[in-house]
Design a protein around this motif. Sequence first.
Motif: not given
Length: 399
Positions: A60-63, A106-110, A134-136, A167-168
Motif C-alpha cells: 500500500t502506497v499512501a499518496v 494533482h493527487g489524481t495524477s500521482m 489517498p490522504i487529502r 509518497n509526498l
Amino acid sequence: MQDTIRRHGAWRRAAGIAGAAVAVSAGTVVPAAADTDSWSYLTKMQAREMWKVADGSGITVAVIDSGVKDGSGWKSSSVLPGVSYIEPPFERPDITYPPHEDFVGHGTSMTAAIVGDGSSGGPKGLAPGAKVLPIRTSVGTPMAFAVASEAARGIRYAADNGAKIINLSIGVTPDWPMDKIKPAVEYAQSKGLLIVSSMGNEGERKNWSNAIASLPGVIGVGAVDETGKAMPFSSHGPDTDLVSIGSKVQIRCEENRGWCVGNGGTSYASSLVSASAALVWSAHPDWTASQVARVLIQTAGAPTDGSKRSDWIGYGVARPRKVLLDREGDPGAPNVDPLAPPAPSKAPAPSTEPTAAAPLRAEAADAESGLPWQWPALGAVVAVGLGLAATVIVKRRRR
C-alpha cells in the motif's frame, strides 16, 4: 503578491506571502490521445516483463496530496477509502472534503502513475497491483496554509493504517518550520515505512529544494526527460538521491477535466520511484524499507560522466527491473539507513589539485523512467510541489 508567466508550454502561477511559496503544474493542454508515446517509459522500464515477477501486490502506497477523483483511470479496488484532513472554513462548518474528490487533479495524477489501469485516457500505473491510500490535504484550496500540519497528520495516519510507502509529491520551502513534519516522518520510519519525496521544481528560478527531502532516510527524487537528461527546472542538491521521468507524461488537465500530456515534474517522478519501491517490495516482502531503498540506489542508472552521484540526478534513474529481472542488488543490513553518513574517520589531507567546476546539468545512464506545480491559495501559501554494493552510501543531510 502574484505573477503569471509562461514556461515549458503551460501556464505557471506563483503566489507568495510571508516567505512561503507554492508550486504545481497544470500540464500542457494537449489531449492525452494526441500523443501515444506518453507511456513509453513503461516500455523502457520493461514493465510488462516485471509484472510477471511482481506488480506491487501486497503493498500500500499512501499518496498525501490533493485527493483523488473517482472514475479517473483505475480499478475501484486499487484505491482505498482513505482520509481527508481538510478542515471546513469557519463560516461554512457544513462543508466536507472527502478524500475521493480532487479540485485540481494533482493527487489524481500521482495515483494514476502508481496504480492506473490505462482507462479513461489516463496512464497505466507502474505498480498496478498495489493499493493507494489517498490522504487529502488542503492543496488547491483557500486553506493551503494548513498543508504542512495536515501532511504531518497524514504521515502518522499512513503509518498506523497499513501503508508501506508514503509518497509526498508535495513539499515545503527550506525556511518552512518542520516541527510537525519531522517527528511525523521519524514516527513513520520507526514503524518501518519508506518515505519518498519530490525535490521540487524551482531549479531554474532559485533552486530551493523540498525541505522534506532533506530529512534523514527520506528518498529525494528529481526529474529527467526520456533521454536521461536532468530537466532544467528540477530542484537539485545534496539531497537528490534518485530520479525518474518527469516529462511528456499523462497528467490531469486544468480543473481536473480529463487527461492531458505535459510535464509532470518531480512530482510525477516521485510517484514512479514510489511505484518502483512497491514492485521491489512486492517481490521481496520480507525486506525492510532500508533494504528496498538500498537496492534501488545500487541498481540506479548512474551518471554518464562516471561519477558515483551528482546533485542533479543523485545516484541515477530508478531501475526496478535490475532487481526483479536481473536479480541485482544486495539488500544488506535490514536496519541501516543506506543514506546515512558513515562513522567518522580520520580526515585525509586537503588536496592541492584544482577542483573542476561541476557541470550545469547531468545525465543518467539508461533513462527509464514540468512544469513547476503551482497552486494558488488565499490568505497564505505553503510550498507544494509540487528531492552501493553492501557499503553505506553517504547523503549529506541537515539534522
